[in-house]
Every structure is written in structure tokens, then in C-alpha cells.
Scaffold this active site. Sequence first.
Site, PDB file in Angstrom:
ATOM      1  N   PRO A   9       0.786  -1.226   0.000  1.00  0.00           N
ATOM      2  CA  PRO A   9       0.000   0.000   0.000  1.00  0.00           C
ATOM      3  C   PRO A   9       0.826   1.288   0.000  1.00  0.00           C
ATOM      4  CG  PRO A   9      -0.869  -1.526   1.602  1.00  0.00           C
ATOM      5  CD  PRO A   9       0.392  -2.135   1.074  1.00  0.00           C
ATOM      6  N   ASN A  10       0.345   2.223  -0.782  1.00  0.00           N
ATOM      7  CA  ASN A  10       0.855   3.606  -0.836  1.00  0.00           C
ATOM      8  C   ASN A  10       2.204   3.749  -1.532  1.00  0.00           C
ATOM      9  OD1 ASN A  10      -1.389   4.772   0.656  1.00  0.00           O
ATOM     10  ND2 ASN A  10      -0.556   3.684   2.415  1.00  0.00           N
ATOM     11  N   ARG A  17       5.022  11.108  -1.597  1.00  0.00           N
ATOM     12  CA  ARG A  17       4.911  10.883  -0.144  1.00  0.00           C
ATOM     13  C   ARG A  17       6.028  11.680   0.537  1.00  0.00           C
ATOM     14  NH1 ARG A  17       4.369   4.640   1.449  1.00  0.00           N
ATOM     15  NH2 ARG A  17       3.443   5.535   3.332  1.00  0.00           N
ATOM     16  N   TYR A  22      11.063   8.821   2.415  1.00  0.00           N
ATOM     17  CA  TYR A  22      10.973   7.838   1.338  1.00  0.00           C
ATOM     18  C   TYR A  22      11.710   8.240   0.060  1.00  0.00           C
ATOM     19  CZ  TYR A  22       7.308   6.127   4.466  1.00  0.00           C
ATOM     20  OH  TYR A  22       6.623   5.669   5.559  1.00  0.00           O
ATOM     21  N   ASN A  73       8.474  -5.060  -0.505  1.00  0.00           N
ATOM     22  CA  ASN A  73       8.238  -3.984   0.444  1.00  0.00           C
ATOM     23  C   ASN A  73       6.728  -3.960   0.641  1.00  0.00           C
ATOM     24  OD1 ASN A  73       7.885  -1.723   1.968  1.00  0.00           O
ATOM     25  ND2 ASN A  73       9.015  -0.342   0.608  1.00  0.00           N
ATOM     26  N   ALA A  76       2.855  -0.722   5.035  1.00  0.00           N
ATOM     27  CA  ALA A  76       2.352  -0.877   6.408  1.00  0.00           C
ATOM     28  C   ALA A  76       1.881  -2.298   6.706  1.00  0.00           C
ATOM     29  CB  ALA A  76       1.216   0.117   6.650  1.00  0.00           C
ATOM     30  N   GLU A  97      13.129  -8.922   2.391  1.00  0.00           N
ATOM     31  CA  GLU A  97      12.242  -7.806   2.728  1.00  0.00           C
ATOM     32  C   GLU A  97      13.035  -6.511   2.596  1.00  0.00           C
ATOM     33  OE1 GLU A  97      10.973  -8.174   6.789  1.00  0.00           O
ATOM     34  OE2 GLU A  97      10.011  -6.215   6.759  1.00  0.00           O
ATOM     35  N   HIS A  99      12.853  -1.998   2.850  1.00  0.00           N
ATOM     36  CA  HIS A  99      12.147  -0.771   3.207  1.00  0.00           C
ATOM     37  C   HIS A  99      13.015   0.419   2.864  1.00  0.00           C
ATOM     38  CE1 HIS A  99       9.045  -2.952   5.334  1.00  0.00           C
ATOM     39  NE2 HIS A  99      10.016  -3.713   5.818  1.00  0.00           N
ATOM     40  N   ARG A 106      11.977   4.109  13.826  1.00  0.00           N
ATOM     41  CA  ARG A 106      10.763   4.926  13.737  1.00  0.00           C
ATOM     42  C   ARG A 106       9.786   4.587  14.875  1.00  0.00           C
ATOM     43  NH1 ARG A 106       8.564   5.013   7.770  1.00  0.00           N
ATOM     44  NH2 ARG A 106       7.317   6.686   8.740  1.00  0.00           N
TER      45      ARG A 106
HETATM   46  C1  DQA Z   1       7.878   1.415   4.430  1.00  0.00           C
HETATM   47  C2  DQA Z   1       7.786   1.560   5.949  1.00  0.00           C
HETATM   48  C3  DQA Z   1       6.364   1.300   6.422  1.00  0.00           C
HETATM   49  O1  DQA Z   1       6.281   1.443   7.833  1.00  0.00           O
HETATM   50  C4  DQA Z   1       5.405   2.282   5.771  1.00  0.00           C
HETATM   51  O2  DQA Z   1       4.079   1.982   6.156  1.00  0.00           O
HETATM   52  C5  DQA Z   1       5.540   2.332   4.297  1.00  0.00           C
HETATM   53  C6  DQA Z   1       6.879   2.317   3.717  1.00  0.00           C
HETATM   54  C7  DQA Z   1       9.281   1.795   3.904  1.00  0.00           C
HETATM   55  O3  DQA Z   1       9.592   1.422   2.777  1.00  0.00           O
HETATM   56  O4  DQA Z   1      10.041   2.467   4.603  1.00  0.00           O
HETATM   57  O5  DQA Z   1       4.564   2.473   3.566  1.00  0.00           O
HETATM   58  O6  DQA Z   1       7.644   0.069   4.074  1.00  0.00           O
END
Ligand code: DQA
Length: 146
Positions: A9-10, A17, A22, A73, A76, A97, A99, A106
Site C-alpha cells: 500500500p501507498n 509521499r 521515502y 516492500n 504498512a 524484505e 524498506h 521509527r
Molecule cells: C515502508 C515503511 C512502512 O512502515 C510504511 O508503512 C511504508 C513504507 C518503507 O519502505 O520504509 O509504507 O515500508
Amino acid sequence: MKILVINGPNLNNLGSRDTSLYGKKTLIQINDDLLNLSEKMNVDLSFFQSNHEGDLIDFIQQNTPLANGILINAGAITHYGLSLKDAIIDSKLPVVETHLSNIHSREDYRRVSVLESVSVGQVAGFGWKSYVYALYLLVDYLNRDN
Ligand code: DQA
């Protein structure tokens, strides 16, 4: 060798963002970086992004038979997605994984990843380069016996 590159998501909104967390690159630009590396490493990439956990699971289930590994990735969903975790376990594929931000520095709720215990490893905190190093390390892992 085929790698599934999955974003949750997102992450389709990267570039607009919070750039301090990011970075400025869009997901399309990051995927282009991965394509460049994949050509050098002689691997095929299959890209997928969704804002819905069930869609991520459908993609994993449908593409597992043809895949050798997963780079993910999960956004959330990383922090609570037990059905995504089960799909990863069921796939029996090695997972790395990644990020953009360092989730361990965080908010408390971001410090937990339900995926890390079923992953080969995690690359976090290096912005778009997290993806590039994660792909490099996944391919290196898959080639470990060669
Ligand atoms: C994320 C970290 C997550 O906590 C967040 O919800 C994201 C991006 C990152 O790439 O740093 O959407 O996965």
C-alpha cells in the site's frame, strides 16, 4: 531465474509521499533501477503493486510456480499482515524484505515486522538503494550453490 518484485500500500505514491522518509524517486524509477541491475545479473523480474493485502496474496499464489524468489516492500502491511505472511510461507520461496526507511528507528508499531522471521533477510533505511541491494543479495543468495 525469475524474481517477483512486490510493493504494498501507498508505494504507488512514492515521489509525492514524505520525501524526507521515502526519497524523491517514483516507484517506476525504482523499478527501472531494478531492471538495469537484473539485466546485469541475468534475472527476470515480475513487478506488482497493490494497496490491498488480498491482491498481494493472489499475485504470490498465482506466480509462485514460475518464480525463484520474492523481493517485497509490503508497506504498512509489514507490521500486521499475517495472511500475507502465510502466503509467503506457503510459497516456500526465499524472500528478501526491503524498506526505504529504517523501520527500526521509527515509531514503535513500525519496529515490528511480521515478515522478517520468514525472510532470508531485510534491507532497510537506504532509500531506493535498499531495493537495489536487496535484489543483489537475493540473487546472490539464490546463486549460493553455484
Ligand atoms: C515502508 C515503511 C512502512 O512502515 C510504511 O508503512 C511504508 C513504507 C518503507 O519502505 O520504509 O509504507 O515500508
